[in-house]
Design an enzyme around this catalytic site. Structure first.
Site, PDB file in Angstrom:
ATOM      1  N   CYS A 129       0.857  -1.190   0.000  1.00 54.17           N
ATOM      2  CA  CYS A 129       0.000   0.000   0.000  1.00 54.17           C
ATOM      3  C   CYS A 129       0.893   1.240   0.000  1.00 54.17           C
ATOM      4  CB  CYS A 129      -0.893  -0.021   1.233  1.00 54.17           C
ATOM      5  SG  CYS A 129      -1.688   1.544   1.633  1.00 54.17           S
ATOM      6  N   CYS A 164       0.535   3.404   3.135  1.00 58.32           N
ATOM      7  CA  CYS A 164       1.130   2.720   4.287  1.00 58.32           C
ATOM      8  C   CYS A 164       2.649   2.745   4.186  1.00 58.32           C
ATOM      9  CB  CYS A 164       0.651   1.272   4.364  1.00 58.32           C
ATOM     10  SG  CYS A 164      -1.138   1.071   4.336  1.00 58.32           S
TER      11      CYS A 164
END
Length: 419
Positions: free
Chosen positions: A345, A348
């Protein structure tokens, strides 16, 4: 006098109230490896430091972070990037070749010339790479995007199993939400202080990130509009004493321990920034002055905190052994920063890289006390320098910890209401 008495009573009542909420998670009392209690940290952070640190990270100097989110994972075949729309990171739009009207490329170049790569604790991104972009952190907040499952578990599993100092008998399952079989304080106490500290720092970072994801959880995507908010059930699953068989309390205590470590680093590095010629340059002199004033206010608050972590007990043994251990410590941490390039991600990955670099910068500071003490008053020193990237990561990383502790208070209230 009456004023002093009232302040003492108010402080006592606030501590008592926090103590009641803390007991819901059995999170109270003195932390291991240091002489500071959870309640005192809560009062200090939530009422004094958090409002200032939040305001500081909203300033132009601290809101832009240059990062390469396209570096390949160096440890295993790439799983492919998360296709969920909320995983995407929006880079800063270029304005006449600049990331923001108030931010000059020349300012970043000036900081880069002062870069001192010696003893870096992180695998640094190549800021000259065409894949490196400026990201506005305020437009890309850390929150739960839907990225989870084996890919996410593998990242944390690799960090714990390959990079944390711990006895072989300590077992940590691939799924971090499953109960562990012996990750106890008793086993960790068999480790020397330095190795125990390293393990607790990584656990604290993991805890902090999980609190952010629980506090800003994707609750609804209806009508084309995403809604984020606190997810109490997710929080309980990760931290409730009963549901985690006591492990949640240890995780939360490690967050507080990490907070104290980074707080101590900020205390130690204050003289670096207090020199008159240090300018947090963005090209707007009035804004730059206000930013530095606010940073110095943060340092003043930190100085007033009476229960700092004493890092002198670390690496205090035989000189050669201490040097070897310190180097091992540093190399493990650099490896962890490289693992962040395996996060699928993008959002992230952004926040994982920033917070890892923030912690790495804090460690660099704590291991450079003599160099900081010997800094010349009116000129830069080659013995100790911080790049702009390190400064931005240090303050934003600590802000994330401060936010976690602040968010914990809200979860305690929600848990109390749900009883």
């Amino acid at each position: 006098n009456l004023t002093t008495w009232c302040r003492s009573c108010c402080g006592y009542l606030v501590s008592l109230i926090f103590g009641c909420f803390l007991s819901l998670l059995q999170l109270t009392g003195v932390l291991d490896d240091c002489f500071c209690d959870v309640e005192s940290i809560d009062v200090f952070n939530n009422f004094k430091l958090y409002p200032r640190i939040k305001k500081l990270t909203e300033k132009d100097y601290f809101r832009y972070y240059r990062v390469n989110l396209k570096r390949p994972c160096p440890f295993w075949p790439d799983d492919g990037h998360c296709a969920i729309k909320d995983c995407h990171v929006e880079p800063c739009p270029e304005v006449r070749g600049q990331p923001h009207p108030h931010t000059s490329k020349q300012a970043f170049a000036d900081w880069a010339r002062h870069d001192d790569a010696q003893d870096n604790f992180c695998e640094l991104d190549d800021e000259t790479s065409p894949d490196s972009e400026y990201v506005d952190l305020l437009l890309n907040p850390e929150r739960f995007t839907g990225y989870k499952g084996p890919s996410a578990w593998r990242v944390w599993n690799s960090i714990y199993e390959e990079n944390c100092f711990k006895p072989r008998s300590v077992y940590r399952p691939l799924n971090p939400l499953a109960p562990s079989r012996g990750e106890s304080g008793k086993i960790n106490n068999r480790l020397c202080l330095e190795k125990r500290v390293f393990y607790r720092l990584i656990s604290g970072l993991h805890t902090s990130i999980n609190i952010h994801l629980c506090a800003e959880y994707l609750l609804d995507e209806g009508w084309g509009r995403s809604v984020w908010g606190p997810n109490v059930q997710e929080f309980r699953q990760r931290f409730d004493t009963a549901e985690t068989k006591g492990e949640g309390t240890r995780r939360l205590k490690n967050l507080y321990f990490l907070y104290l470590i980074e707080l101590r680093a900020l205390y130690k590095v204050a003289p670096y920034f207090e020199r008159a010629f240090i300018n947090l340059y963005t090209g707007n002199s009035q804004e730059d002055g206000a930013t530095k004033d606010l940073l110095l206010q943060v340092f003043n608050e930190i100085r007033a905190f009476p229960m700092h972590f004493d890092e002198k007990s670390m690496f205090a043994g035989h000189k050669i052994e201490a040097k070897t251990l310190k180097e091992e410590f540093r190399l493990h941490f650099k490896n962890i920063s490289r693992i962040m390039d395996c996060v699928g991600c993008s959002k992230c990955r952004l926040w994982g890289k920033l917070q890892t670099q923030g912690l790495g910068t804090a460690l660099k500071i704590l291991f450079s006390e003599r160099e900081i003490q010997n800094l010349p008053e009116h000129s830069p020193s080659k013995g100790f320098q911080l790049t702009r990237q390190e400064i931005v990561a240090l303050l934003n990383g600590f802000s994330r910890l401060s936010t976690s502790i602040h968010q914990l208070h809200h979860f305690r209230l929600l848990l109390k209401d749900n009883r």
